[in-house]
Design a protein around this motif. Structure first.
Motif, PDB file in Angstrom:
ATOM      1  N   PHE A   8       0.837  -1.197   0.000  1.00  0.00           N
ATOM      2  CA  PHE A   8       0.000   0.000   0.000  1.00  0.00           C
ATOM      3  C   PHE A   8       0.875   1.252   0.000  1.00  0.00           C
ATOM      4  CE2 PHE A   8      -2.090   3.518   2.037  1.00  0.00           C
ATOM      5  CZ  PHE A   8      -3.381   3.512   1.530  1.00  0.00           C
ATOM      6  N   ALA A   9       1.894   1.278   0.877  1.00  0.00           N
ATOM      7  CA  ALA A   9       2.764   2.453   0.980  1.00  0.00           C
ATOM      8  C   ALA A   9       3.529   2.682  -0.321  1.00  0.00           C
ATOM      9  CB  ALA A   9       3.729   2.281   2.146  1.00  0.00           C
ATOM     10  N   ASP A  10       4.034   1.613  -0.928  1.00  0.00           N
ATOM     11  CA  ASP A  10       4.769   1.753  -2.190  1.00  0.00           C
ATOM     12  C   ASP A  10       3.870   2.328  -3.282  1.00  0.00           C
ATOM     13  OD1 ASP A  10       7.004   0.701  -0.989  1.00  0.00           O
ATOM     14  OD2 ASP A  10       6.714  -1.328  -1.778  1.00  0.00           O
ATOM     15  N   ALA A  11       2.662   1.801  -3.390  1.00  0.00           N
ATOM     16  CA  ALA A  11       1.734   2.277  -4.417  1.00  0.00           C
ATOM     17  C   ALA A  11       1.320   3.718  -4.151  1.00  0.00           C
ATOM     18  CB  ALA A  11       0.510   1.364  -4.476  1.00  0.00           C
ATOM     19  N   TRP A  12       1.142   4.055  -2.882  1.00  0.00           N
ATOM     20  CA  TRP A  12       0.740   5.416  -2.514  1.00  0.00           C
ATOM     21  C   TRP A  12       1.816   6.424  -2.920  1.00  0.00           C
ATOM     22  CZ3 TRP A  12      -3.850   7.158  -0.680  1.00  0.00           C
ATOM     23  CH2 TRP A  12      -3.895   8.479  -0.200  1.00  0.00           C
ATOM     24  N   VAL A  13       3.063   6.104  -2.611  1.00  0.00           N
ATOM     25  CA  VAL A  13       4.165   6.999  -2.958  1.00  0.00           C
ATOM     26  C   VAL A  13       4.260   7.168  -4.469  1.00  0.00           C
ATOM     27  CG1 VAL A  13       6.683   7.221  -2.982  1.00  0.00           C
ATOM     28  CG2 VAL A  13       5.499   6.577  -0.864  1.00  0.00           C
ATOM     29  N   GLU A  14       4.184   6.083  -5.195  1.00  0.00           N
ATOM     30  CA  GLU A  14       4.272   6.135  -6.653  1.00  0.00           C
ATOM     31  C   GLU A  14       3.154   6.997  -7.240  1.00  0.00           C
ATOM     32  OE1 GLU A  14       5.683   5.127 -10.532  1.00  0.00           O
ATOM     33  OE2 GLU A  14       6.575   4.886  -8.542  1.00  0.00           O
ATOM     34  N   SER A  15       1.946   6.783  -6.771  1.00  0.00           N
ATOM     35  CA  SER A  15       0.796   7.496  -7.317  1.00  0.00           C
ATOM     36  C   SER A  15       0.798   8.968  -6.943  1.00  0.00           C
ATOM     37  CB  SER A  15      -0.491   6.830  -6.830  1.00  0.00           C
ATOM     38  OG  SER A  15      -1.622   7.583  -7.202  1.00  0.00           O
ATOM     39  N   ARG A  16       1.022   9.271  -5.688  1.00  0.00           N
ATOM     40  CA  ARG A  16       0.917  10.651  -5.214  1.00  0.00           C
ATOM     41  C   ARG A  16       2.100  11.517  -5.642  1.00  0.00           C
ATOM     42  NH1 ARG A  16      -3.742  12.623  -3.425  1.00  0.00           N
ATOM     43  NH2 ARG A  16      -2.882  13.672  -1.584  1.00  0.00           N
ATOM     44  N   HIS A  17       3.264  10.892  -5.815  1.00  0.00           N
ATOM     45  CA  HIS A  17       4.401  11.690  -6.272  1.00  0.00           C
ATOM     46  C   HIS A  17       4.251  12.046  -7.747  1.00  0.00           C
ATOM     47  CE1 HIS A  17       8.437  13.280  -6.575  1.00  0.00           C
ATOM     48  NE2 HIS A  17       8.637  12.507  -7.642  1.00  0.00           N
ATOM     49  N   HIS A  18       3.943  11.055  -8.559  1.00  0.00           N
ATOM     50  CA  HIS A  18       3.835  11.319  -9.992  1.00  0.00           C
ATOM     51  C   HIS A  18       2.523  12.022 -10.344  1.00  0.00           C
ATOM     52  CE1 HIS A  18       7.500   9.243 -11.076  1.00  0.00           C
ATOM     53  NE2 HIS A  18       7.137   8.225 -10.323  1.00  0.00           N
ATOM     54  N   GLY A  19       1.468  11.751  -9.594  1.00  0.00           N
ATOM     55  CA  GLY A  19       0.180  12.366  -9.902  1.00  0.00           C
ATOM     56  C   GLY A  19       0.002  13.759  -9.330  1.00  0.00           C
TER      57      GLY A  19
END
Length: 250
Positions: free
Chosen positions: A141-152
């Motif tokens: 969850f944390a990995d996906a959150w970082v990926e999504s929120r940083h790039h998005g």
């Protein structure tokens, strides 16, 4: 509140049914039988589905109200993920429903079960089982959150860590997830954010542009020194004089 529609429904239509029933009986007695009886029959046959319009309608109305009440109540429980019976089964149904379409942390699910008054022992049993089979994975969850929120959204590591803490992710998992963003990647994203915002600040005086651009980066979690350096570089590329700026002035 679920009882009110049933009460209003049942209190309205039977009164109209009794009026039609009275008309049908007058036809049966022979008083105006050709007119009233035929009219009553037409009303009963076409609308009420039987010769005794009012009484037939009244019986069916009662049945429909009962069915609707029961169906609505059952549907509401299913939608809430709260089937009657064993609290473990209720907890499992709630978690499965909440996990449909979007991942959630263990804390988020635990909070949801607590609000639904699921006993703590049952909640922990289900949550632990879901972790064992991979339905709950706070690290992923944390990995996906970082990926999504940083790039998005362009959020920096500091803002990402703050969001993950509010969702109950363990500190070690947060450090591992945000650590995947290195300083160069974070700086490159800050430059992109400023480049997109720069045009909308043209026409403002220099100090206001600096405050607006640097403030935008600060709200996204970028460190003060990095924010000022990125803003200064962007303004210099536009021909602005930035010799007066220092990192301490931000």
């Amino acid at each position: 509140m679920e009882d009110e529609p049933a009460g209003g429904y049942g209190g309205d239509r039977p009164a109209r049914g009794r009026g039609r029933g009275a008309g049908g009986m007058r036809g049966a007695d022979g008083a105006g039988s050709d007119d009233a009886g035929a009219g009553g029959g037409r009303r009963g046959g076409s609308r009420d589905g039987g010769p005794y319009g009012g009484r037939g309608r009244r019986r069916r109305d009662s049945g429909e109200a009962s069915t609707e009440d029961g169906g609505t109540s059952s549907l509401s429980r299913a939608e809430r993920g709260e089937p009657p019976g064993d609290p473990v089964e209720r907890a499992r149904a709630i978690c499965l429903r909440l996990l449909t379409g979007t991942p959630r942390t263990r804390k988020q699910l635990a909070d949801a079960l607590r609000k639904r008054e699921i006993p703590e022992e049952a909640a922990q049993e289900v949550l632990s089982r879901f972790e064992e089979v991979g339905l709950i994975d706070d690290g992923a969850f944390a990995d996906a959150w970082v990926e999504s929120r940083h790039h998005g959204r362009g959020l920096a590591r500091r803002a990402l860590a703050r969001e993950l803490r509010t969702k109950g992710v363990d500190a070690a998992l947060i450090d591992d997830a945000v650590g995947r963003l290195d300083a160069e990647q974070e700086k490159a994203t800050a430059r992109e954010l400023v480049a997109r915002k720069l045009r909308s600040t043209r026409g403002l005086d220099r100090d206001k542009r600096i405050r607006r651009l640097a403030g935008m980066l600060a709200r996204k979690g970028y460190a003060e020194g990095l924010a000022l350096r990125v803003v200064r570089q962007a303004l210099e590329e536009e021909g602005e004089d930035t010799d007066f700026l220092t990192d301490e002035q931000f």
